[in-house]
Design a protein around this motif. Structure first.
Motif, PDB file in Angstrom:
ATOM      1  N   HIS A   1      -6.961  -7.264  -4.024  1.00  0.00           N
ATOM      2  CA  HIS A   1      -6.668  -6.209  -4.717  1.00  0.00           C
ATOM      3  C   HIS A   1      -5.413  -6.311  -5.359  1.00  0.00           C
ATOM      4  CE1 HIS A   1      -6.184  -2.012  -5.678  1.00  0.00           C
ATOM      5  NE2 HIS A   1      -5.048  -2.212  -5.073  1.00  0.00           N
TER       6      HIS A   1
ATOM      7  N   THR B   1      -5.696  -0.908   4.743  1.00  0.00           N
ATOM      8  CA  THR B   1      -5.116  -1.120   3.313  1.00  0.00           C
ATOM      9  C   THR B   1      -6.045  -2.209   2.531  1.00  0.00           C
ATOM     10  OG1 THR B   1      -4.275  -3.392   4.040  1.00  0.00           O
ATOM     11  CG2 THR B   1      -2.749  -1.432   4.279  1.00  0.00           C
ATOM     12  N   PRO B   2      -5.772  -2.343   1.318  1.00  0.00           N
ATOM     13  CA  PRO B   2      -6.540  -3.124   0.454  1.00  0.00           C
ATOM     14  C   PRO B   2      -6.141  -4.695   0.731  1.00  0.00           C
ATOM     15  CG  PRO B   2      -5.408  -1.509  -1.144  1.00  0.00           C
ATOM     16  CD  PRO B   2      -4.885  -1.445   0.429  1.00  0.00           C
TER      17      PRO B   2
ATOM     18  N   TYR C   1       1.022  -1.151   0.038  1.00  0.00           N
ATOM     19  CA  TYR C   1      -0.082  -0.053  -0.042  1.00  0.00           C
ATOM     20  C   TYR C   1       1.041   1.143   0.100  1.00  0.00           C
ATOM     21  CZ  TYR C   1      -3.486   3.347   1.570  1.00  0.00           C
ATOM     22  OH  TYR C   1      -4.221   4.492   1.873  1.00  0.00           O
TER      23      TYR C   1
END
Length: 196
Positions: free
Chosen positions: A181, A176-177, A46
């Protein structure tokens, strides 16, 4: 697929293999830090993404600690005073599937800490307590001859960037993703490496 099945890996299954590691083992403690292993690796990716890093560096930031899961050393190796060489182990398992730029960042992120401790007077003070402990196990700051050799690495700047994201990716509660992702990005890297 389990970590023990890595002899069956190929370009079609490597991303699923890594996803499986994140699913099964991501909640593992990260060496006494305030985040889990998956939180740490996702935070690294990220941070790379937030500064506009390209796919290779985002992948390297995400995967830099994957060797904690591929090494044959026991989970409590550090408690026994053993450096599990997760940097080398991680790079070795990724090398058939990812470009050298990615695997260099994985392979040299530990020496990068040693390098920065030897060359940046303020760097050591920014290390977490757990990172100071691992530094001792990993050989401490580099010697002048090690620094000279380290300077010769083709991807030195990228390796140092991944190291800095690694150090900053230890914040409890940072959103965060998810791994999902990043899975398409990883598959693009694998596909590009396979056809390149």
């Amino acid at each position: 697929m389990t970590v023990r099945d890595r002899t069956k890996l190929d370009a079609e299954s490597i991303v699923d293999f890594i996803a499986d590691i994140f699913d099964r083992r991501g909640a593992d403690s990260y060496l006494g830090e305030a985040v889990t292993m998956s939180e740490h690796m996702l935070q690294s990716a990220y941070l790379a993404e937030q500064v506009g890093a390209d796919d290779s560096l985002v992948a390297a930031a995400l995967l830099h600690d994957i060797g904690h899961y591929t090494s044959e050393f026991p989970p409590d190796a550090q408690d026994q005073g053993i450096d599990n060489r997760h940097d080398v182990a991680g790079a070795a398992v990724l090398a058939p599937y990812f470009p050298k730029r990615v695997t260099d960042c994985v392979r040299y992120h530990v020496p990068a800490k040693r390098y920065l401790c030897a060359t940046d007077p303020g760097y050591f003070a920014r290390l977490s307590e757990a990172s100071v402990l691992t530094l001792k196990l990993q050989g401490g700051p580099m010697s002048p001859s090690e620094i000279e050799d380290f300077h010769k690495l083709a991807n030195l700047d990228d390796i140092l960037r991944v190291r800095i994201w690694d150090d900053a990716a230890k914040v409890a509660g940072r959103a965060t993703p998810s791994f999902a992702h990043y899975a398409p990005l990883l598959q693009r890297m694998v596909d590009s490496h396979r056809t390149g």
